[in-house]
Scaffold this motif. Sequence first.
Motif, short mmCIF file in Angstrom:
data_model
loop_
_atom_site.label_atom_id
_atom_site.label_comp_id
_atom_site.label_asym_id
_atom_site.label_seq_id
_atom_site.Cartn_x
_atom_site.Cartn_y
_atom_site.Cartn_z
N ALA A 2 -46.09 22.79 -109.68
CA ALA A 2 -45.17 23.22 -110.73
C ALA A 2 -45.39 22.45 -112.03
CB ALA A 2 -43.72 23.04 -110.25
N ALA A 3 -45.83 21.20 -111.93
CA ALA A 3 -46.08 20.42 -113.14
C ALA A 3 -47.21 21.03 -113.96
CB ALA A 3 -46.42 18.98 -112.77
N CYS A 4 -48.23 21.58 -113.27
CA CYS A 4 -49.33 22.25 -113.98
C CYS A 4 -48.80 23.45 -114.75
CB CYS A 4 -50.40 22.72 -113.00
SG CYS A 4 -51.20 21.40 -112.06
N ALA A 5 -47.95 24.25 -114.09
CA ALA A 5 -47.38 25.42 -114.75
C ALA A 5 -46.55 25.02 -115.95
CB ALA A 5 -46.54 26.22 -113.75
N TRP A 6 -45.72 24.00 -115.79
CA TRP A 6 -44.87 23.53 -116.88
C TRP A 6 -45.72 23.05 -118.05
CZ3 TRP A 6 -44.50 18.63 -119.07
CH2 TRP A 6 -43.42 18.43 -119.95
N LEU B 114 -45.30 14.31 -115.25
CA LEU B 114 -45.59 13.71 -113.95
C LEU B 114 -45.59 14.78 -112.88
CD1 LEU B 114 -43.49 10.42 -114.09
CD2 LEU B 114 -45.96 10.66 -114.34
N GLY B 115 -46.75 14.98 -112.24
CA GLY B 115 -46.88 15.94 -111.14
C GLY B 115 -47.03 15.21 -109.83
N MET B 116 -47.13 16.00 -108.75
CA MET B 116 -47.17 15.41 -107.42
C MET B 116 -48.46 14.62 -107.16
SD MET B 116 -47.85 18.81 -105.09
CE MET B 116 -46.51 19.71 -105.84
N ASP B 117 -49.54 14.91 -107.92
CA ASP B 117 -50.79 14.19 -107.69
C ASP B 117 -50.82 12.82 -108.36
OD1 ASP B 117 -52.07 16.01 -106.05
OD2 ASP B 117 -52.75 17.24 -107.72
N VAL B 118 -49.85 12.52 -109.20
CA VAL B 118 -49.82 11.21 -109.86
C VAL B 118 -49.60 10.08 -108.85
CG1 VAL B 118 -48.60 9.76 -111.54
CG2 VAL B 118 -49.16 12.14 -112.10
N PRO B 119 -48.55 10.13 -108.03
CA PRO B 119 -48.38 9.04 -107.05
C PRO B 119 -49.51 8.99 -106.03
CG PRO B 119 -46.77 10.79 -106.66
CD PRO B 119 -47.41 11.08 -107.97
N VAL B 120 -50.07 10.16 -105.66
CA VAL B 120 -51.18 10.18 -104.71
C VAL B 120 -52.39 9.47 -105.31
CG1 VAL B 120 -52.86 11.68 -103.58
CG2 VAL B 120 -50.44 12.25 -103.50
N PHE C 284 -38.21 13.61 -109.44
CA PHE C 284 -38.42 12.96 -108.17
C PHE C 284 -39.65 12.05 -108.22
CE2 PHE C 284 -39.11 12.65 -103.58
CZ PHE C 284 -37.81 12.58 -103.12
N VAL C 285 -40.69 12.49 -108.93
CA VAL C 285 -41.90 11.66 -109.06
C VAL C 285 -41.58 10.36 -109.79
CG1 VAL C 285 -44.18 11.52 -110.13
CG2 VAL C 285 -43.48 13.62 -108.98
N VAL C 286 -40.78 10.45 -110.84
CA VAL C 286 -40.38 9.24 -111.55
C VAL C 286 -39.64 8.30 -110.60
CG1 VAL C 286 -39.00 8.34 -113.47
CG2 VAL C 286 -40.21 10.52 -113.72
N GLY C 287 -38.76 8.87 -109.79
CA GLY C 287 -38.02 8.07 -108.82
C GLY C 287 -38.93 7.40 -107.80
N ILE C 288 -39.96 8.17 -107.34
CA ILE C 288 -40.90 7.61 -106.36
C ILE C 288 -41.62 6.40 -106.94
CG2 ILE C 288 -43.09 8.05 -105.18
CD1 ILE C 288 -42.17 10.93 -104.81
N LEU C 289 -42.14 6.54 -108.16
CA LEU C 289 -42.88 5.44 -108.78
C LEU C 289 -41.98 4.22 -108.97
CD1 LEU C 289 -44.93 7.47 -111.42
CD2 LEU C 289 -45.71 6.59 -109.22
N THR C 290 -40.73 4.46 -109.37
CA THR C 290 -39.80 3.36 -109.58
C THR C 290 -39.48 2.66 -108.25
OG1 THR C 290 -38.81 4.56 -111.44
CG2 THR C 290 -37.54 2.73 -110.52
#
Length: 786
Positions: free
Chosen positions: A102-106, A243-249, A424-430
Amino acid sequence: MTEACYHCGEPIPKNCEYEVEILGEVRRMCCPGCHAVANTIVASGLTSYYEFRTEKADRADLVPEALQTLQHYDLEEVQQDFVIGSEQNKEVTLSLEGVTCAACAWLIEKKLYELTGVVKVIVNTTTHRAVIGWKNDTVALSKILQAIHSLGYQAAPFAADSQEQHYHRTMKQYLYRIGIAGLATMQVMMLAVALYFEVFSDLDEAFRHYFRWVSLVFATPVLLYSALPFYLNAWRNIKARSLGMDVPVSIALLLAYFASLFATVKGTGEVFFESVAMFTFFLLLGRFLEMRVRRQAAAASANLLKLIPTIATLVNGDEIAAKLLKAGDRVRVLPGEAIPADAVLVSGETEVDEAMLSGESAPVKKYIGDLVYAGTINGDANIECEIQRDIKHSMINTIVRLQDEAQQSKPQIAELADKVARYFVVGILTISAATWLYWHGERPDDAFWIMLSVLVATCPCALSLATPTALTCGTSQMSKQGLLVRKSHVIETLCHVNHVILDKTGTLTEGKVTLARTLCFSQETEQAALRIAAGLEQYANHPIARAFSPFFDASLHFEDVTNHIGEGLEGVIDQQQWRIGTWHFACQGDCPNPDVQVWLSCNRELVAGFELEDPIREESPAFIRALHDKGVTVTMLTGDQSRTAEQVAHLLGIDRVQSGMSPEEKFRYLKSLPDSEITLMIGDGVNDAPTLAGAHLSVAMGGGTDIAKSSADMVLLGDQLAKVIGAKEIATRTRDIIWQNLLWSLGYNAVILPLAVMGMVAPYIAVFGMSASSLIVVTNSLRLMK
């Protein structure tokens, strides 16, 4: 020595001050042309042209091939194959490469809306397509494509064959990456067992150090090649401040690798090479399987286009590419062949298999004058057809385009899920950073792998997939059943419908209106009255008008013809004003016969009345009973003022009847209903358009007028009313599965996050859990396709 132009290699004249910064250095140019082209290349994100070119550009051909290819899409003759709309407002469906979440689409939507003249951008991560609308006098298509390319994605006009080739090419690349990651994982895990589980208890320290270097050799190609798609997606997101899902990965993989590299070089500390290889292998395997199952849901509409033949045979025997057919061309279709474009049957009678459009397996009988559609299969007769519209505007292309648009437009629940996933990605990184800080103080040796587990285990892949995959499967299944979804809110609204409003003619009845009796009330003969009636009715598009077409006389010419929607028509011949329509519109005084539906007058003086017959659809009684069984109220709104309306309502057991209504009155009735009644309007005529547009949800009959179809949220192909009941059931199942997916993905993260933070989830368990969670969501959505 004279300096050469960086772009074309020609000598730079004296006092020439044209400069462009390319690849981090200021480069000099020989002329304004080279300067302009170089600036364009840099602005378009195509500086790799200079990095990998083998020779200087020719001054006669200054624009590199990458830009030239995009500029070709601005040519009118090129756009004819894939662009629809008017000269000023255009629309295109694009295939996208590199879109994963979804981040790519956005990101793509955000970038394109920054271009002046772009009016619509809808990106679908499931089908890897985008619908773009733009004002042609403000922005060129090539500029839109360049903007997408500058983000790192590849875009081109959608074509079923090229999309298929791209899919197979992408899957092959994933298999290569998975193969390398899998082989490396097996080798590194064997070494890890030796290192960590002390299989060789007396292993010398030099051998331990050697095993680490061997693990580094195996893990490096995994990091540099197999995991490359994750880095590219993460870089696109970061470059666009998203921030997309592949950033934390990507962060997890890079941290694990470089921390292990540092430990190997220094000879102290823990190494995580087995985690790098295993992470990458499971992530790639999960994404590969995810693409496979998502492909099943997205392939339904694309496969329709493959049914259109590539070659058509003209009546003179010449063969021509089907995409070159124009309105007016005549083609011959042999038994068993597919019809090459939407056309009218002009010679022969046949049966046509329209299952790919309507979902009905029984062939449809076609007579001279009937419409036949591109991609449908001719039966056992030789026929000749006259093309009505080119392939780009054919019914099958319209279905694919509207279905894609419906799948790509997002209902509120999908937009909410996408927004939650980004935060959620921001939360994960934090949380990951906080986890490392805590464990670094408590158990420094374990802090790093605990942080890795948090990063990977809680990636919101499943959350991003929960809604779009279910919606794609649901709309695809409706399409298979013969219901074309045009708007994104259909599935949400259809679940709550409790009041169905129906038109009579062409909806509850077959719409095959025939003339039963003509009553004359003046000196005009029956034949003369029918000629005049047919002359006026040719200006209308309604089943009633078609009942008079056999009596049309081309020598009769009306002037100043006006169509009063829902009432009738008026026109002038020899300074005499003729009217045909309802009694109150055509005549004055009291109606002499309530069984007559259509009246003809001259200067408001009664001339004739026409009693019509229109059989009730065979499935209408069962349809009304099914609605009642589901607790749905049924109302019939009709412009018919005769007793026929009451008779039809009584025979079918309809709850409420409103007859003799104009389009405005139908619309006012709709608006007068309480807010608690969620309305579904089903109609087929021009007079139904306002009500179709105003209802909470609307369905246009497939055999209805174009304006009715354009006003409706769904189009019923094949005119089988029972399919609306089936659509409501599919919508309910889709809604339930969306909530199941959301609850699963959020529930999984709610459980795994505290366990990972407490150090109770090993890295390999984390990556397996994340991949399994995504696959469960997609597989659950695929249940809708059964």
